[in-house]
Design a protein around this motif. Structure first.
Motif, PDB file in Angstrom:
ATOM      1  N   ALA A   1       0.772  -1.348  -0.033  1.00 19.79           N
ATOM      2  CA  ALA A   1      -0.144   0.194   0.046  1.00 19.79           C
ATOM      3  C   ALA A   1       0.713   1.160   0.071  1.00 19.79           C
ATOM      4  O   ALA A   1       1.920   1.158   0.375  1.00 19.79           O
ATOM      5  CB  ALA A   1      -0.906   0.041   1.200  1.00 19.79           C
ATOM      6  N   ALA A   2       0.314   2.449  -0.200  1.00 22.73           N
ATOM      7  CA  ALA A   2       0.970   3.554  -0.589  1.00 22.73           C
ATOM      8  C   ALA A   2       1.787   4.093   1.044  1.00 22.73           C
ATOM      9  O   ALA A   2       2.693   4.590   1.029  1.00 22.73           O
ATOM     10  CB  ALA A   2      -0.026   4.842  -0.780  1.00 22.73           C
ATOM     11  N   PRO A   3       0.737   3.921   2.110  1.00 26.26           N
ATOM     12  CA  PRO A   3       1.319   4.279   3.451  1.00 26.26           C
ATOM     13  C   PRO A   3       2.616   3.280   3.583  1.00 26.26           C
ATOM     14  O   PRO A   3       3.552   3.746   4.249  1.00 26.26           O
ATOM     15  CB  PRO A   3       0.297   4.118   4.084  1.00 26.26           C
ATOM     16  CG  PRO A   3      -0.783   3.164   3.731  1.00 26.26           C
ATOM     17  CD  PRO A   3      -0.775   3.514   2.225  1.00 26.26           C
ATOM     18  N   VAL A   4       2.511   2.011   3.210  1.00 25.68           N
ATOM     19  CA  VAL A   4       3.871   1.270   3.542  1.00 25.68           C
ATOM     20  C   VAL A   4       4.853   1.808   2.759  1.00 25.68           C
ATOM     21  O   VAL A   4       6.106   2.018   3.296  1.00 25.68           O
ATOM     22  CB  VAL A   4       3.460  -0.263   3.129  1.00 25.68           C
ATOM     23  CG1 VAL A   4       4.599  -1.095   3.249  1.00 25.68           C
ATOM     24  CG2 VAL A   4       2.379  -0.786   3.934  1.00 25.68           C
ATOM     25  N   ILE A   5       4.697   2.063   1.428  1.00 27.78           N
ATOM     26  CA  ILE A   5       5.975   2.711   0.890  1.00 27.78           C
ATOM     27  C   ILE A   5       6.617   3.996   1.555  1.00 27.78           C
ATOM     28  O   ILE A   5       7.665   4.165   1.426  1.00 27.78           O
ATOM     29  CB  ILE A   5       5.421   3.000  -0.808  1.00 27.78           C
ATOM     30  CG1 ILE A   5       5.113   1.718  -1.516  1.00 27.78           C
ATOM     31  CG2 ILE A   5       6.543   3.884  -1.494  1.00 27.78           C
ATOM     32  CD1 ILE A   5       4.356   2.096  -2.714  1.00 27.78           C
TER      33      ILE A   5
ATOM     34  N   THR B   1      -8.416   3.609   9.537  1.00 29.76           N
ATOM     35  CA  THR B   1      -8.979   2.308   9.389  1.00 29.76           C
ATOM     36  C   THR B   1     -10.148   2.447   8.394  1.00 29.76           C
ATOM     37  O   THR B   1     -10.719   3.751   7.964  1.00 29.76           O
ATOM     38  CB  THR B   1      -9.621   1.630  10.600  1.00 29.76           C
ATOM     39  OG1 THR B   1     -10.633   2.142  11.055  1.00 29.76           O
ATOM     40  CG2 THR B   1      -8.530   1.363  11.605  1.00 29.76           C
ATOM     41  N   GLY B   2     -10.576   1.401   7.780  1.00 32.56           N
ATOM     42  CA  GLY B   2     -11.911   1.645   6.728  1.00 32.56           C
ATOM     43  C   GLY B   2     -11.335   1.708   5.357  1.00 32.56           C
ATOM     44  O   GLY B   2     -12.334   1.569   4.441  1.00 32.56           O
ATOM     45  N   ASN B   3      -9.998   2.378   5.272  1.00 32.77           N
ATOM     46  CA  ASN B   3      -9.485   2.422   3.742  1.00 32.77           C
ATOM     47  C   ASN B   3      -8.101   1.792   3.714  1.00 32.77           C
ATOM     48  O   ASN B   3      -7.238   2.631   4.464  1.00 32.77           O
ATOM     49  CB  ASN B   3      -9.605   3.835   3.417  1.00 32.77           C
ATOM     50  CG  ASN B   3      -9.399   3.950   1.863  1.00 32.77           C
ATOM     51  OD1 ASN B   3      -8.202   3.836   1.444  1.00 32.77           O
ATOM     52  ND2 ASN B   3     -10.467   4.104   1.086  1.00 32.77           N
ATOM     53  N   ALA B   4      -7.676   0.834   2.809  1.00 32.13           N
ATOM     54  CA  ALA B   4      -6.239   0.570   2.794  1.00 32.13           C
ATOM     55  C   ALA B   4      -5.532   1.409   2.267  1.00 32.13           C
ATOM     56  O   ALA B   4      -4.333   1.272   2.375  1.00 32.13           O
ATOM     57  CB  ALA B   4      -6.293  -0.817   2.209  1.00 32.13           C
TER      58      ALA B   4
ATOM     59  N   PHE C   1      -0.336   4.886   8.193  1.00 37.17           N
ATOM     60  CA  PHE C   1      -0.555   3.531   8.144  1.00 37.17           C
ATOM     61  C   PHE C   1      -2.123   3.465   8.019  1.00 37.17           C
ATOM     62  O   PHE C   1      -2.856   4.319   8.330  1.00 37.17           O
ATOM     63  CB  PHE C   1      -0.255   2.908   9.644  1.00 37.17           C
ATOM     64  CG  PHE C   1       1.180   2.867  10.100  1.00 37.17           C
ATOM     65  CD1 PHE C   1       2.096   2.031   9.654  1.00 37.17           C
ATOM     66  CD2 PHE C   1       1.601   4.053  10.632  1.00 37.17           C
ATOM     67  CE1 PHE C   1       3.303   2.079  10.066  1.00 37.17           C
ATOM     68  CE2 PHE C   1       2.974   4.042  11.060  1.00 37.17           C
ATOM     69  CZ  PHE C   1       3.721   3.313  10.803  1.00 37.17           C
ATOM     70  N   SER C   2      -2.440   2.382   6.944  1.00 39.01           N
ATOM     71  CA  SER C   2      -3.947   2.364   6.617  1.00 39.01           C
ATOM     72  C   SER C   2      -4.261   0.974   6.626  1.00 39.01           C
ATOM     73  O   SER C   2      -3.379   0.031   6.339  1.00 39.01           O
ATOM     74  CB  SER C   2      -4.108   3.128   5.222  1.00 39.01           C
ATOM     75  OG  SER C   2      -3.966   4.487   5.270  1.00 39.01           O
ATOM     76  N   THR C   3      -5.591   0.748   6.881  1.00 41.13           N
ATOM     77  CA  THR C   3      -6.033  -0.708   6.752  1.00 41.13           C
ATOM     78  C   THR C   3      -7.382  -0.656   6.405  1.00 41.13           C
ATOM     79  O   THR C   3      -8.223   0.286   6.884  1.00 41.13           O
ATOM     80  CB  THR C   3      -5.717  -1.383   8.168  1.00 41.13           C
ATOM     81  OG1 THR C   3      -6.324  -2.985   8.105  1.00 41.13           O
ATOM     82  CG2 THR C   3      -6.472  -0.759   9.161  1.00 41.13           C
ATOM     83  N   GLY C   4      -8.010  -1.477   5.834  1.00 41.69           N
ATOM     84  CA  GLY C   4      -9.416  -1.567   5.266  1.00 41.69           C
ATOM     85  C   GLY C   4      -9.496  -2.150   3.737  1.00 41.69           C
ATOM     86  O   GLY C   4      -8.657  -2.947   3.346  1.00 41.69           O
TER      87      GLY C   4
ATOM     88  N   ASN D   1      -0.904  -4.401   3.420  1.00 41.77           N
ATOM     89  CA  ASN D   1      -0.828  -3.233   4.309  1.00 41.77           C
ATOM     90  C   ASN D   1       0.171  -3.484   5.678  1.00 41.77           C
ATOM     91  O   ASN D   1      -0.018  -2.773   6.776  1.00 41.77           O
ATOM     92  CB  ASN D   1      -2.057  -2.593   4.913  1.00 41.77           C
ATOM     93  CG  ASN D   1      -2.505  -1.823   3.672  1.00 41.77           C
ATOM     94  OD1 ASN D   1      -2.927  -2.547   2.563  1.00 41.77           O
ATOM     95  ND2 ASN D   1      -2.729  -0.641   3.664  1.00 41.77           N
ATOM     96  N   ASP D   2       0.618  -4.768   5.806  1.00 39.10           N
ATOM     97  CA  ASP D   2       1.133  -5.133   7.028  1.00 39.10           C
ATOM     98  C   ASP D   2       2.292  -4.149   7.422  1.00 39.10           C
ATOM     99  O   ASP D   2       3.165  -4.082   6.703  1.00 39.10           O
ATOM    100  CB  ASP D   2       1.861  -6.656   6.771  1.00 39.10           C
ATOM    101  CG  ASP D   2       0.807  -7.826   6.859  1.00 39.10           C
ATOM    102  OD1 ASP D   2      -0.444  -7.509   7.143  1.00 39.10           O
ATOM    103  OD2 ASP D   2       1.215  -8.954   6.339  1.00 39.10           O
TER     104      ASP D   2
END
Length: 405
Positions: A56-60, A77-80, A113-116, A229-230
């Motif tokens: 995911a973009a936040p991981v990069i 949360t709610g959107n990866a 950080f994002s998850t979803g 997104n880990d």
């Protein structure tokens, strides 16, 4: 249906690490879905990240920025924000820039950080609108609230805390995690945050996190899917009045390592216990391997088998499925005549075939339990590995079939 997972135990505040929670309403109005974490100036920060090529973009961004000074961690949360290309990177940067401006720090010191849900544009305006409230909520005591704020399909928040005394000084390690599906980490869990007030050199902290993740987060699986997104982060604020740990040796490092390992193990296993639709917590222990890797290959072949996982759900001691999984694990020159398999303490297969002492009633009694151990003795060497997984239930299919609705 969490297996053996109850309310959060006491999560001790970590001096120099604050958490604030707010609602952006990303998936539904009023949901606390934005978490801001503030690291004391001078903190050491290390991270491990997904090996998924579609990260995911936040991981990069986080992977790049963790190399320098870190002051804030921003989670939604709610959107990866995964599978979103260059616009996703711009959106992640924009939310970090907004937080940096409000907090008066450099944008490069903010990690996203994002998850979803994967593949949908990040609702930047909603997140920006919640940032000030999250900053106003910052407190060293808000671990439990943050554990709720990072949840997605989790049914319960996940956290653990340890304290030890060194030279009369109390050192704290506290952590939280989230995850219930799309779990085969390949580095960490979907999201994990662990902090300590020990002072630790960057290189030592990085190695400590890598080792801890490899024995905890990298040994769990629910469905064999490695998320985009880990991330798992370890923060050392240095607020404890003790010397800096500059090498991986000595009594202080040993005590810190034990505390970090215990916290990582507890929150990683909590993810399995709260696996989507899980009714069983399953330990797959593989002993007697020639190498650690072949132990892992056998363990994951068993843990990922839909046939074994559905048998676990049905409490059916269909031990032939276990033998079949071991046999297809890809271990070179595997001598099946040396293999023994146990359900709990019951030997179900010996020397590659049904144990003479085994009865169906024995197997059924073990399989009816909520926590089950499958032990496989390969008889090839001295290596061992342990993996934790779940059964596969009707509810897992339902949750994932309806995830976007």
């Amino acid at each position: 249906m969490a297996v053996g997972l109850g309310p959060l135990s006491t999560l001790h505040p970590v001096p120099g690490f604050e958490l604030g929670i707010a609602s952006a309403g990303i998936k539904r109005p009023g949901r606390k879905d934005v978490v801001v974490m503030r690291c004391a100036e001078g903190s050491s920060v290390a991270g491990v990240f997904t090996l998924n090529a579609f990260c995911a973009a936040p991981v990069i961004l986080a992977k790049k920025r963790v190399q320098g000074p870190v002051r804030y961690l921003l989670t939604n949360t709610g959107n990866a924000n995964a599978g979103t290309g260059e616009p996703g990177l711009q959106d992640a940067s924009r939310t970090c820039a907004a937080l940096a401006q409000l907090a008066g720090v450099e944008e490069s010191t903010v990690l996203p950080f994002s998850t979803g849900v994967i593949g949908e544009p990040l609702p930047v305006e909603k997140i920006e609108g919640a940032l000030q409230a999250a900053l106003d909520d910052l407190s060293e005591k808000h671990w439990a609230e943050a554990a709720v704020g990072i949840m997605t399909t989790d049914t319960l928040p996940k956290g653990a805390s340890r304290q030890f005394v060194h030279d009369g000084v109390t050192v704290t390690v506290t952590g939280i995690s989230k995850g219930a599906g799309m779990i085969k980490p390949n580095m960490a869990t979907m999201l994990g945050y662990i902090a300590t007030d020990a002072k630790v050199a960057q290189g030592v902290l990085r190695d400590l996190l890598r080792d801890a993740a490899n024995k905890s987060f990298n040994r769990i699986t629910i469905d064999g899917d490695t998320s985009t997104n880990d991330c798992c982060m370890l923060i050392a604020t240095g607020k404890a009045a003790l010397p800096e740990i500059t090498q991986a040796s000595g009594a202080l490092f040993a005590a810190l390592k034990q505390a970090v390992f215990e916290v990582c193990m507890e929150v990683a296993q909590a993810i399995v216990r709260d696996g989507e639709g899980a009714t069983k917590f399953v330990t797959v222990q593989v002993n007697g391997g020639a190498t650690h890797q072949e132990c892992l290959d056998v363990g994951y072949a068993v843990a990922h088998s839909p046939l074994i996982k559905t048998a676990l759900f049905a409490s059916d001691p269909n031990w032939g499925r276990i033998l079949a999984a071991v046999g297809r694990a890809g271990v070179a020159q595997l001598d099946v005549s040396k293999i023994d398999v146990f359900l709990g303490e019951v030997c179900i297969a010996s020397r590659g075939c049904r144990a003479a002492s085994y009865t169906e009633a024995q197997g059924s009694a073990v399989m009816a339990e909520a926590e089950i151990t499958i032990r496989i003795e390969l008889g090839r060497g001295s290596c061992s590995e342990t993996i934790w997984t779940t059964d596969l239930s009707h509810e897992y299919v339902k949750i994932n079939a309806e995830y976007r609705t």
